[in-house]
Design a protein around this motif. Structure first.
Motif, PDB file in Angstrom:
ATOM      1  N   SER A 306     -11.699   9.162   7.059  1.00 22.59           N
ATOM      2  CA  SER A 306     -10.337   8.761   7.388  1.00 22.59           C
ATOM      3  C   SER A 306      -9.725   8.018   6.200  1.00 22.59           C
ATOM      4  O   SER A 306     -10.341   7.102   5.658  1.00 22.59           O
ATOM      5  CB  SER A 306     -10.332   7.848   8.616  1.00 22.59           C
ATOM      6  OG  SER A 306      -9.021   7.414   8.911  1.00 22.59           O
ATOM      7  N   PRO A 307      -8.533   8.400   5.751  1.00 22.93           N
ATOM      8  CA  PRO A 307      -7.956   7.753   4.569  1.00 22.93           C
ATOM      9  C   PRO A 307      -7.511   6.327   4.856  1.00 22.93           C
ATOM     10  O   PRO A 307      -7.148   5.992   5.990  1.00 22.93           O
ATOM     11  CB  PRO A 307      -6.744   8.638   4.234  1.00 22.93           C
ATOM     12  CG  PRO A 307      -6.394   9.300   5.521  1.00 22.93           C
ATOM     13  CD  PRO A 307      -7.684   9.477   6.267  1.00 22.93           C
ATOM     14  N   PRO A 308      -7.512   5.459   3.832  1.00 25.34           N
ATOM     15  CA  PRO A 308      -7.013   4.095   4.007  1.00 25.34           C
ATOM     16  C   PRO A 308      -5.482   4.083   3.940  1.00 25.34           C
ATOM     17  O   PRO A 308      -4.856   5.091   3.585  1.00 25.34           O
ATOM     18  CB  PRO A 308      -7.604   3.363   2.798  1.00 25.34           C
ATOM     19  CG  PRO A 308      -7.686   4.423   1.740  1.00 25.34           C
ATOM     20  CD  PRO A 308      -7.997   5.703   2.460  1.00 25.34           C
ATOM     21  N   ILE A 309      -4.882   2.946   4.280  1.00 23.74           N
ATOM     22  CA  ILE A 309      -3.438   2.781   4.106  1.00 23.74           C
ATOM     23  C   ILE A 309      -3.198   2.391   2.658  1.00 23.74           C
ATOM     24  O   ILE A 309      -3.693   1.367   2.184  1.00 23.74           O
ATOM     25  CB  ILE A 309      -2.878   1.716   5.062  1.00 23.74           C
ATOM     26  CG1 ILE A 309      -3.060   2.184   6.515  1.00 23.74           C
ATOM     27  CG2 ILE A 309      -1.407   1.445   4.768  1.00 23.74           C
ATOM     28  CD1 ILE A 309      -2.738   1.144   7.555  1.00 23.74           C
ATOM     29  N   ILE A 310      -2.455   3.213   1.942  1.00 25.06           N
ATOM     30  CA  ILE A 310      -2.267   3.039   0.492  1.00 25.06           C
ATOM     31  C   ILE A 310      -0.828   2.642   0.208  1.00 25.06           C
ATOM     32  O   ILE A 310       0.111   3.263   0.714  1.00 25.06           O
ATOM     33  CB  ILE A 310      -2.614   4.354  -0.248  1.00 25.06           C
ATOM     34  CG1 ILE A 310      -4.089   4.713  -0.014  1.00 25.06           C
ATOM     35  CG2 ILE A 310      -2.319   4.241  -1.741  1.00 25.06           C
ATOM     36  CD1 ILE A 310      -4.415   6.159  -0.292  1.00 25.06           C
ATOM     37  N   SER A 311      -0.638   1.584  -0.588  1.00 27.32           N
ATOM     38  CA  SER A 311       0.701   1.154  -0.982  1.00 27.32           C
ATOM     39  C   SER A 311       1.170   1.982  -2.168  1.00 27.32           C
ATOM     40  O   SER A 311       0.452   2.174  -3.144  1.00 27.32           O
ATOM     41  CB  SER A 311       0.690  -0.330  -1.342  1.00 27.32           C
ATOM     42  OG  SER A 311       1.961  -0.726  -1.819  1.00 27.32           O
TER      43      SER A 311
END
Length: 353
Positions: A306-311
């Protein structure tokens, strides 16, 4: 960036529903903020978890089946998730109100419009009968209801869909709430009435400085009245930014697909683009990224983790491996190695031939 305390804060929210076996998560780690006077759009296909999120904020999850299993919701700095029903009743219609999706089923068919509008005033104010009537007529005029003195004696079935939706908006605005949640407020209305309802919500937002959370599947509506937008897919926010940035530079393949599927009124096309497949059921979520089975750009990693939340700079965040710097580097290195192998092959082929 605003230094004010947000009116609404949702922090790492999980909403679950009890099944015959184990609790089933419907909303996964949702976080967002809404300032006073701001309008946020929550967009996504049916089954994305938009309405469940709004019900969690209102404290209207079906009990005891639905419940907040993690995270918290704060209204004006006060934690409202976990409040007892008696305390939530004081907030609903007073500090926080909701326009529901179906005005015909939301209004009680056996009570007059006046009776239904007077109920929240009885609950939250000390106005006498004459003062309540005056306030009801004033709010009906505000939302553009003609002949309000007669309308208050009529029943919901005697009104058109657009009129019933205006009644629902006036019902929500009677207590002058700080936060207004609108769940698909233009569904089943014709285009002209849709525009009028959206204009009404915009005017309420501007005149009363009311914060608005707009639940919709229509990006055209979002572009028209929202300040920022959260794109939801399979219970998660996959992209979150201001509305201008979303349309100028959409990052998530799902957002790009939603925008690509919007009809362009200035251009005649053949078939409209559509995202292949459907939103997976909560019991059938794929491993890794929830969108991986429908994504045209999915990599092997997308199906595993699952991908992380990326800024992506500023207030723009995206939940996608394509925008992870390490993955980008891996992809660039893989491309370089492929080019080197192709060049090496070409040299060998030239020597042997």
């Amino acid at each position: 960036m605003s230094t004010k305390r947000p009116l609404l804060e949702i922090r790492d929210l999980d909403v679950s529903f009890q099944t015959q076996k184990d609790p089933l998560r419907i909303v996964h780690g949702l976080s967002l903020t809404l300032e006073q006077g701001e309008t946020i759009g929550i967009v996504g296909e049916s089954g994305s978890g938009k309405s469940v999120t709004s019900l969690a904020v209102m404290g209207l999850l079906p009990q005891p089946t639905g419940f907040i299993s993690n995270g918290e919701i704060l209204l004006d700095g006060r934690k409202i998730s976990g409040l007892k029903e008696k305390e939530m009743r004081k907030l609903r219609g007073n500090e926080i109100s909701m326009i529901f999706q179906e005005p015909m089923t939301s209004l009680n068919p056996v009570f007059t419009i006046g009776d239904q509008l007077s109920e929240p005033l009885k609950q939250h104010t000390k106005l006498n009968r004459k003062e309540r009537k005056t306030k009801i007529i004033d709010i009906l005029k505000t939302v553009g209801i003609p002949r309000p003195e007669q309308i208050i004696h009529e029943y919901p079935h005697q009104l058109s869909g657009g009129m019933r939706q205006r009644i629902m908006i006036s019902l929500a605005m009677l207590g002058e709430p700080k936060l207004l949640i609108a769940d698909e407020p233009t569904t089943a209305l014709d285009v002209t009435i849709q525009a009028q309802i959206l204009d009404l919500i915009r005017r309420i937002n501007e005149k009363k400085n009311t914060s608005v959370m707009l639940i919709t599947h229509d990006l055209g509506v979002v572009a028209e009245i929202c300040d920022k937008v959260a794109v939801m897919y399979a219970g998660e926010i996959v992209e979150y930014t201001d509305v201008r940035t979303l349309f100028d530079k959409p990052l998530h393949p799902y957002t790009q697909g939603l925008i690509a599927s919007m009809p362009d009124k200035n251009e005649r096309k053949g078939e409209l683009y559509s995202i292949p497949g459907n939103v997976p059921r909560p019991t059938e979520l794929p491993q890794g990224c929830h969108f991986s089975t429908r994504c045209p750009l999915a990599m092997e990693r997308c199906h595993q983790e699952s991908p992380p939340i990326i800024s992506s700079g500023g207030n723009h965040t995206v939940k996608c491996w394509l925008h992870d710097s390490a993955v980008k580097k891996e992809g660039e290195e893989a491309k370089e190695q492929l080019v080197e192998k192709e060049e090496e092959y070409n040299v060998r082929h030239a020597i042997t031939s």
